[in-house]
Design an enzyme around this catalytic site. Structure first.
Site, PDB file in Angstrom:
ATOM      1  N   ASN A   9       0.852  -1.187   0.000  1.00 59.90           N
ATOM      2  CA  ASN A   9       0.000   0.000   0.000  1.00 59.90           C
ATOM      3  C   ASN A   9       0.893   1.243   0.000  1.00 59.90           C
ATOM      4  O   ASN A   9       1.460   1.593   1.026  1.00 59.90           O
ATOM      5  CB  ASN A   9      -0.893  -0.048   1.254  1.00 59.90           C
ATOM      6  CG  ASN A   9      -1.726   1.209   1.427  1.00 59.90           C
ATOM      7  OD1 ASN A   9      -1.830   2.035   0.522  1.00 59.90           O
ATOM      8  ND2 ASN A   9      -2.324   1.351   2.602  1.00 59.90           N
ATOM      9  N   LYS A  11       0.077   4.258  -0.272  1.00 61.08           N
ATOM     10  CA  LYS A  11      -0.592   5.440   0.306  1.00 61.08           C
ATOM     11  C   LYS A  11      -0.386   6.648  -0.620  1.00 61.08           C
ATOM     12  O   LYS A  11      -0.320   6.483  -1.831  1.00 61.08           O
ATOM     13  CB  LYS A  11      -0.097   5.683   1.726  1.00 61.08           C
ATOM     14  CG  LYS A  11      -0.221   4.405   2.580  1.00 61.08           C
ATOM     15  CD  LYS A  11      -0.048   4.639   4.033  1.00 61.08           C
ATOM     16  CE  LYS A  11      -0.211   3.306   4.770  1.00 61.08           C
ATOM     17  NZ  LYS A  11      -0.115   3.426   6.216  1.00 61.08           N
ATOM     18  N   HIS A  95      -9.575   1.113   5.289  1.00 61.80           N
ATOM     19  CA  HIS A  95      -8.275   1.327   5.931  1.00 61.80           C
ATOM     20  C   HIS A  95      -8.467   2.279   7.116  1.00 61.80           C
ATOM     21  O   HIS A  95      -9.286   3.200   7.052  1.00 61.80           O
ATOM     22  CB  HIS A  95      -7.287   1.914   4.919  1.00 61.80           C
ATOM     23  CG  HIS A  95      -5.882   1.920   5.444  1.00 61.80           C
ATOM     24  ND1 HIS A  95      -5.424   2.868   6.320  1.00 61.80           N
ATOM     25  CD2 HIS A  95      -4.857   1.064   5.247  1.00 61.80           C
ATOM     26  CE1 HIS A  95      -4.168   2.601   6.639  1.00 61.80           C
ATOM     27  NE2 HIS A  95      -3.797   1.509   5.991  1.00 61.80           N
ATOM     28  N   GLU A  97      -6.856   4.711   8.098  1.00 58.33           N
ATOM     29  CA  GLU A  97      -6.686   6.128   7.762  1.00 58.33           C
ATOM     30  C   GLU A  97      -7.954   6.693   7.121  1.00 58.33           C
ATOM     31  O   GLU A  97      -8.297   7.862   7.328  1.00 58.33           O
ATOM     32  CB  GLU A  97      -5.463   6.294   6.837  1.00 58.33           C
ATOM     33  CG  GLU A  97      -4.177   6.097   7.627  1.00 58.33           C
ATOM     34  CD  GLU A  97      -3.001   5.571   6.817  1.00 58.33           C
ATOM     35  OE1 GLU A  97      -3.022   5.638   5.581  1.00 58.33           O
ATOM     36  OE2 GLU A  97      -2.048   5.082   7.454  1.00 58.33           O
ATOM     37  N   GLU A 167      -5.216  -4.881  10.942  1.00 61.97           N
ATOM     38  CA  GLU A 167      -4.186  -3.863  11.119  1.00 61.97           C
ATOM     39  C   GLU A 167      -4.425  -3.093  12.414  1.00 61.97           C
ATOM     40  O   GLU A 167      -5.195  -2.117  12.429  1.00 61.97           O
ATOM     41  CB  GLU A 167      -4.221  -2.866   9.953  1.00 61.97           C
ATOM     42  CG  GLU A 167      -4.000  -3.493   8.598  1.00 61.97           C
ATOM     43  CD  GLU A 167      -3.450  -2.476   7.602  1.00 61.97           C
ATOM     44  OE1 GLU A 167      -2.365  -2.709   7.077  1.00 61.97           O
ATOM     45  OE2 GLU A 167      -4.095  -1.446   7.390  1.00 61.97           O
ATOM     46  N   GLY A 173       2.484   2.474  10.796  1.00 58.28           N
ATOM     47  CA  GLY A 173       3.396   3.595  10.584  1.00 58.28           C
ATOM     48  C   GLY A 173       4.140   4.020  11.844  1.00 58.28           C
ATOM     49  O   GLY A 173       4.744   5.087  11.880  1.00 58.28           O
ATOM     50  N   SER A 213       3.433  -1.864  10.317  1.00 57.91           N
ATOM     51  CA  SER A 213       4.892  -1.881  10.463  1.00 57.91           C
ATOM     52  C   SER A 213       5.530  -3.233  10.160  1.00 57.91           C
ATOM     53  O   SER A 213       6.477  -3.637  10.827  1.00 57.91           O
ATOM     54  CB  SER A 213       5.301  -1.398  11.864  1.00 57.91           C
ATOM     55  OG  SER A 213       4.871  -0.072  12.067  1.00 57.91           O
TER      56      SER A 213
END
Ligand code: PGA
Length: 251
Positions: A9, A11, A95, A97, A167, A173, A213
């Site tokens: 991904n 992003k 996701h 985010e 996740e 991240g 991560s």
């Protein structure tokens, strides 16, 4: 047979030239993947990245998001049909985010899942708990709710096309990977939940990815867990050597 997958991904990273270069480097470094490699570039690069990867066996193209309507006055949005028309086969939905920064809630995500499947896209459906939920030990219930709300309305034949990505938000991240035991605990719980709803055969064949991560150093142990079927990789997917090492860690 359960599919093993590593999805990268990207992003909101890489301009067009950088994206072409990254794709070229990934194709050079990733050798004979033991599972599927799914590349998720930003929208403007989908078509050309897709053309580059299509020549290689086991490489597939994904979008990072889509709108839940088919067409219309939704300035700035992209539909499932548009994604299919430029070669996308998968789409990331839910996701963290998107959930956090764009306030995407479970009912909307369920709608996106429906539209993606109706247009022939395979959803990579993300779930995962924030840190405060993990700290009070209610993470399994939290993730179960996300999955029930986003996916459990589906008919079995559609559900089987979905890839689930667990996740934990505190690991995305942050450089703080979940331990392999933490990942396995959640993946096993997800499989039990699926078995209760869709039966053991469906649960056994479901691909459940870990994300947060994942690095070249942690991938092998994570992927060696019986219920971890690969990874959804953010930061490390932008580094061809690291990404290749993660793909090589597929069992
Ligand atoms: P990360 O991102 O690997 O950079 O933690 C994973 C993701 O958000 O899918």
């Amino acid at each position: 047979m359960r599919q093993q997958i590593v999805a990268g991904n990207w992003k909101m990273n890489k301009n067009y030239e950088e994206a072409v270069e990254l794709t070229r480097a990934i194709l050079e470094k990733v050798e004979k993947p033991q599972g599927l490699v799914v590349i998720c570039p930003p929208f403007p690069h989908l078509r050309d990245v897709g053309k580059m990867i299509k020549v290689r066996k086991n490489f597939h193209l994904a979008a990072q998001n889509m709108h839940h309507e088919d067409k219309g006055a939704f300035t700035g949005e992209v539909s499932a049909d548009m994604l299919v028309s430029v070669g996308a086969e998968f789409v990331i939905i839910g996701h963290s985010e998107r959930r956090e920064y764009f306030k995407e809630k479970n009912p909307l995500l369920a709608q996106k899942v429906n539209v993606a499947l109706a247009r022939g896209l395979r959803p990579i459906f993300c779930c995962g708990e924030p840190l405060h939920v993990r700290e009070v030990d209610t993470h399994v219930g939290y993730v179960s709710k996300q999955l029930k709300a986003g996916l459990f309305h589906l008919r079995e034949e559609d559900f089987r096309k979905v890839v689930i990505a667990y996740e934990p938000i505190w690991a995305i991240g942050t450089g703080r990977t979940a331990s392999s035991a933490q990942a396995q605990e959640m993946h096993a719980a997800i499989r039990i939940l699926i078995a209760r709803k869709f039966g053991k055969v469906v649960a056994d064949e479901m691909t459940i990815l870990y994300g947060g991560s994942v690095t070249a150093a942690t991938a092998e142990e994570l992927f060696s867990q019986p219920d971890v079927d690969g990874g959804l990789v953010g930061g490390a997917s932008l580094k061809p050597d690291d990404f290749a090492a993660i793909v090589a860690a597929l069992k």
